[in-house]
Scaffold this active site. Structure first.
Site, PDB file in Angstrom:
ATOM      1  N   GLU A  76      -1.219   6.212  -2.256  1.00  0.00           N
ATOM      2  CA  GLU A  76      -0.076   5.472  -2.787  1.00  0.00           C
ATOM      3  C   GLU A  76      -0.510   4.261  -3.612  1.00  0.00           C
ATOM      4  O   GLU A  76       0.059   3.989  -4.670  1.00  0.00           O
ATOM      5  CB  GLU A  76       0.807   5.014  -1.611  1.00  0.00           C
ATOM      6  CG  GLU A  76       2.121   4.382  -2.014  1.00  0.00           C
ATOM      7  CD  GLU A  76       3.101   5.379  -2.612  1.00  0.00           C
ATOM      8  OE1 GLU A  76       3.897   4.940  -3.458  1.00  0.00           O
ATOM      9  OE2 GLU A  76       3.057   6.563  -2.260  1.00  0.00           O
ATOM     10  N   ASP A  77      -1.521   3.524  -3.131  1.00  0.00           N
ATOM     11  CA  ASP A  77      -1.834   2.211  -3.712  1.00  0.00           C
ATOM     12  C   ASP A  77      -3.117   2.153  -4.528  1.00  0.00           C
ATOM     13  O   ASP A  77      -3.466   1.090  -5.032  1.00  0.00           O
ATOM     14  CB  ASP A  77      -1.913   1.157  -2.587  1.00  0.00           C
ATOM     15  CG  ASP A  77      -0.579   0.987  -1.880  1.00  0.00           C
ATOM     16  OD1 ASP A  77       0.453   1.307  -2.490  1.00  0.00           O
ATOM     17  OD2 ASP A  77      -0.569   0.546  -0.716  1.00  0.00           O
TER      18      ASP A  77
END
Length: 710
Positions: A76-77
């Site tokens: 996600e990051d």
């Protein structure tokens, strides 16, 4: 702050060295991936995945779950992809990370659609590997522990979402320790003033109660020692949110809730549990009707224990829970205690808890497939996250767990979807009962089915389980679509006949052009639109007519009632897209016309009905119909009578209707017109001949002056 070395030390209790080394490697990989990123609190970002892994290590989760916890925000990051994690750590870890990544932005209060879509993803991910939800719950727990760094508005949103979804899921999976902490943290963030008030009151009450709790503990422990029964007695604290919920739902003062003293006895075997129960019942008098045996009949989330309420000394009420060590571990950790993910031991309670969780997730998956959209699905799921159950028996003695308030229809769908769909009546404890009657624990329920039966839309008013609700809606939607397509086909054929052709003769190119223009995938969808009244059959027929037809010919003229050659035949039985107007109550034998109503389909009126007069000559809105076949269906009809006032007149009228073989639905009287009273009857008849028979019987009554049909 926890470190990877401290975590590794804790993992030596239950993991092998090679597995611990893999967890450490996942940590260093995550540390490098999140390099330079910081949390709202200012700490390095990697402290969060480390804390999530620490939460899972307290549950003794397997090394793959811990590795996934370390890596759960990497996709996600950071720039790292699913394939990158799969290459480094294997498919199982990558699948869990991918499942958790899809669930990171659940905004439950602000974006309902996004919430529902993401919740569907959660269910699909859980169905693949139930460890996904365990990692997600641990992630949510650490986020709640560090919620103070967030702005107040965001704190409230996250707290509300935790109470609405994550806490009930933890409860449904039997993870009580995690559920309690999530609820208390969310309560503190959402209602800070109420939380502080109740916390202060609990601390104050605890000091006043310490002596009494110690005395009762010693008394119970002394009785167990005297009987030579193994067991450890502890006082059980109520958590803040449960106190608040009880005060709110039961409208009780804080002092009333704290007057009940709770204790837990943890012993060695199931046999010891029942012997301990006998010992405490000898020590203190049991409260009638307050004993529950969740060992013989576990809760839906796998929880097992004996519960009993006792009258203690000085008029104090005591709650006692009795369970084995194994049951205590499952009550605390639920499916996280399941030995499928452990390298040691084999717990029957944990396996039962895990199997129930899998069954629940499979049920969610079935609901997800049947739901029309994500919002409908999440509505069904919220219905299913009930904390209370009733336990009922099939005629063969099988136990089914259902939410409190469940009805025989819920029971039928719990047995099997086909049983629910063909259910017509039921017996509760061998007596006939309504399908809407709420079930009580211990009842034996027998469902009576017939092959031709189908679900009733009225069932949606009283069913409580998500499975029943979604199955009924799924069936009715399919049924409505099928009937709409059939009606649309007949309507289109009716108008195409005026151009000397039928649906089978339509030019494929013209049809494709019309479907593209209307943004419809297939002919069936076009027919469904026509059947539901959203598209006019007359207009569609004009678009699809053969090129050879002369536009000025008689056949091409609008087929209004004056020029229409043959009325369309309708079936007697009322379908979902064919309705009989309540203003004129048409019955077989009446001359009838049909009004195509948008969203409802075909509404049938008598041709002399005043409500249809203004559109009777409009071919786009109205078409002539005729009855096909006699059939054995009954139809409602309304009569208005002028009668002379006389004792027993209502009984006489009812007898006259019954003698003509009709069923009386409703009778209203009381409007006075001089010496006469106006009486309104609503009854069921087969056709006009039958109605004439009823009217003849009514006119034979000496007190009846006049009979009019509405």
């Amino acid at each position: 702050m926890s470190t990877i070395d401290a975590l590794s030390e804790n993992l030596t209790e239950y993991l092998d060295l090679p597995q611990i080394l893999q967890v450490r490697r996942a940590y260093f990989y995550a540390e490098q991936a999140h390099d330079g990123q910081r949390r709202k609190s200012g700490e390095p970002y990697v402290t969060h995945p480390l804390a999530v892994a620490s939460v899972l290590s307290e549950m003794h989760m397997d090394h793959q779950s811990l590795m996934a916890a370390m890596l759960h925000d990497v996709i996600e990051d950071t720039e790292i992809s699913y394939e990158g994690i799969e290459g480094q750590f294997g498919q199982s870890v990558a699948d869990i990370v991918d499942g958790v990544s899809k669930l990171t932005h659940l905004e439950f209060e602000t974006k309902a659609e996004a919430q529902a879509e993401n919740f569907q993803k959660m269910v699909l991910a859980m169905a693949e590997d139930i460890r996904v939800i365990l990692v997600k719950l641990a992630d949510r727990l650490h986020n709640m522990r560090t919620l103070g760094a967030m702005p107040p508005v965001k704190q409230r949103r996250i707290a509300r979402e935790t109470l609405d979804i994550y806490s009930p899921i933890a409860a449904r999976l039997g993870m009580r320790d995690l559920q309690v902490e999530l609820e208390d943290l969310a309560f503190q963030a959402f209602y800070p003033m109420r939380s502080r008030y109740i916390r202060r009151a609990v601390v104050k009450a605890r000091g006043q109660r310490r002596d009494i709790i110690t005395q009762i503990e010693q008394a119970i422990q002394g009785r167990l020692d005297q009987e030579h029964l193994p067991g450890v007695v502890t006082g059980r604290e109520k958590h803040l949110y449960s106190i608040y919920k009880k005060m709110k739902s039961e409208r009780k003062a804080f002092s009333e809730i704290m007057d009940v003293f709770a204790f837990r006895v943890v012993t060695e075997s199931v046999d010891d549990c029942y012997r301990v129960l006998g010992a405490v019942h000898n020590l203190y008098k049991p409260v009638p009707g307050r004993f529950k045996d969740y060992i013989a009949i576990p809760k839906a989330n796998g929880y097992q224990s004996l519960h009993t309420d006792l009258f203690g000394a000085r008029g104090i009420t005591i709650e006692v829970q009795i369970r084995t060590r194994e049951m205590d571990a499952v009550a605390s950790q639920g499916i996280a205690e399941h030995s499928h993910y452990k390298v040691y031991g084999d717990s029957a309670s944990a396996v039962g808890s895990y199997n129930r969780a899998r069954k629940w997730v499979q049920g969610l998956l079935e609901m997800q497939r049947r739901a029309g959209d994500s919002m409908e699905f999440i509505e069904h799921v919220k219905k299913d996250l009930f904390p209370d159950e009733v336990y009922v028996f099939t005629p063969k003695g099988r136990i089914l767990e259902l939410p409190r308030g469940a009805t025989p229809v819920d029971f039928a769908y719990a047995v099997h979807t086909d049983v629910g769909n063909s259910c017509v009546s039921c017996r509760i404890n061998r007596r006939l009962a309504p399908l809407s009657e709420p079930l009580q624990s211990g009842q034996t329920v027998e469902v009576i089915t017939t092959p031709r039966a189908q679900p009733n839309m009225a069932w949606l008013n009283f069913v409580v389980t998500g499975k029943a609700r979604s199955s009924i809606r799924h069936f009715l939607k399919n049924q409505q679509r099928h009937e709409s397509i059939e009606l649309g086909r007949r309507l289109l054929n009716q108008f195409m006949a005026n151009y000397g052709c039928g649906i089978d003769d339509i030019d494929p190119d013209k049809l494709t052009e019309l479907l593209t223009e209307a943004d419809l995938p297939a002919l069936d969808d076009l027919l469904e639109d026509i059947g539901m009244g959203n598209r006019m059959a007359y207009v569609v027929a004009r678009r699809l007519k053969p090129e050879t037809t002369e536009p000025e010919s008689e056949a091409a003229s609008p087929p209004g009632p004056a020029g229409q050659r043959k009325p369309m035949a309708i079936q007697g039985a009322e379908g979902m897209v064919m309705h009989y107007a309540k203003c004129c109550h048409p019955i077989p034998g009446d001359t009838i016309v049909g009004h195509i109503s948008s969203g409802r389909g075909l509404v049938v009126h008598r041709s002399d009905c005043r409500n249809i007069g203004y559109m009777r000559d409009d071919p786009e809105k109205c078409l002539y119909l005729e009855w096909s076949g006699a059939g054995d269906e009954e139809y409602p009809v309304a009569l208005s009578l002028s009668v002379e006032s006389q004792r027993g007149i209502i009984a006489q009228l009812a007898m006259a209707v019954a003698s003509a073989g009709a069923n009386l639905l409703k009778i209203d009287s009381g409007e006075r017109d001089g010496q006469l009273y106006r009486v309104h009857l609503e009854l069921m008849v087969f056709n006009r001949v039958h109605l004439a028979k009823v009217i003849k019987q009514l006119r034979r009554q000496a007190t009846v002056n006049h009979v009019i049909r509405h």
